[in-house]
Design an enzyme around this catalytic site. Sequence first.
Site, PDB file in Angstrom:
ATOM      1  N   CYS A  65       1.222  -2.424  -9.887  1.00 17.85           N
ATOM      2  CA  CYS A  65       1.461  -3.186  -8.659  1.00 17.85           C
ATOM      3  C   CYS A  65       0.697  -4.496  -8.729  1.00 17.85           C
ATOM      4  O   CYS A  65      -0.482  -4.506  -9.062  1.00 17.85           O
ATOM      5  CB  CYS A  65       1.020  -2.393  -7.439  1.00 17.85           C
ATOM      6  SG  CYS A  65       1.198  -3.279  -5.903  1.00 17.85           S
ATOM      7  N   GLY A  66       1.362  -5.586  -8.374  1.00 19.94           N
ATOM      8  CA  GLY A  66       0.712  -6.877  -8.483  1.00 19.94           C
ATOM      9  C   GLY A  66       0.386  -7.546  -7.172  1.00 19.94           C
ATOM     10  O   GLY A  66      -0.278  -8.569  -7.152  1.00 19.94           O
TER      11      GLY A  66
END
Length: 275
Positions: A121-122
């Site tokens: 997840c960014g």
Amino acid sequence: MSQLETDDQPGFVERPVRRHRAGASSVAADQVGQEWPVALVYNGISHAVMMCTPRDLEAFAVGFSLTEGIIERGSDIHDIEVTFHDHSDVLPHAEVQLQVVQQSFMALKDKRRAMAGRTGCGVCGIESIELLDLQPERVPDTGFLARLAPDAIERAARDLSKHQVLSKLTGGLHAAAWCDETGAIRCAFEDVGRHNALDKLIGHLVLQRQDTTQGFVFLSSRASYELVRKSARVGVPMIATISAPTSLAIAIAKQAGLRLVSFARENSFVEYDVE
């Protein structure tokens, strides 16, 4: 810049497993990729906790700081100290203390957000859609793509597995490689998170004072928006990935003027944003 502790973790641990095959079972030892919380602390204030493979954390911290816009250049970091807490009673973890220039620290305080990153997840932790940074820097035209060998992507695809030591052991880590105009892989970094692997690669290039506009990134993953966004921030002219891109990755690459190719194999690839 200095590092308090230089002994990286191995990147994997052994765990007992029971293998089942053709109706039979047996007990064996299996290698599993390490995933640790890594706290990034700027001038004494904790900013982010990312789930990472606890290797190459100095490079990771530099790359993260650059690709997240916390600093503008590597020289904005005065010092780095990495501490491993592998005998913690709570959970093995690491802490990276960075001392950054006052201008960067004040800007960080102004836009500080709580961000607990999960594997893959960014953008975890942002408070609203408006906080998404979807306006990439324009990648400068340095002539690199004009010098790119016709078989460079195929060569990188063929050779990447040679640089995936931890992936071969565990089957569960991503790799980010830096390739020259011939497709030769100059260095590669691995992590349970594809964006962490990219941050490690970019941080290494900056620490080695290499020109990030004179090569391309090859990733053992899909191409998602944050990978393109991170690469554009440091002027990378091209990203190649083994798996598919997302629609936002294609859009961000177009805005940045960054060449995006995916489904890269030894004899084929797909290029996006073509007329």
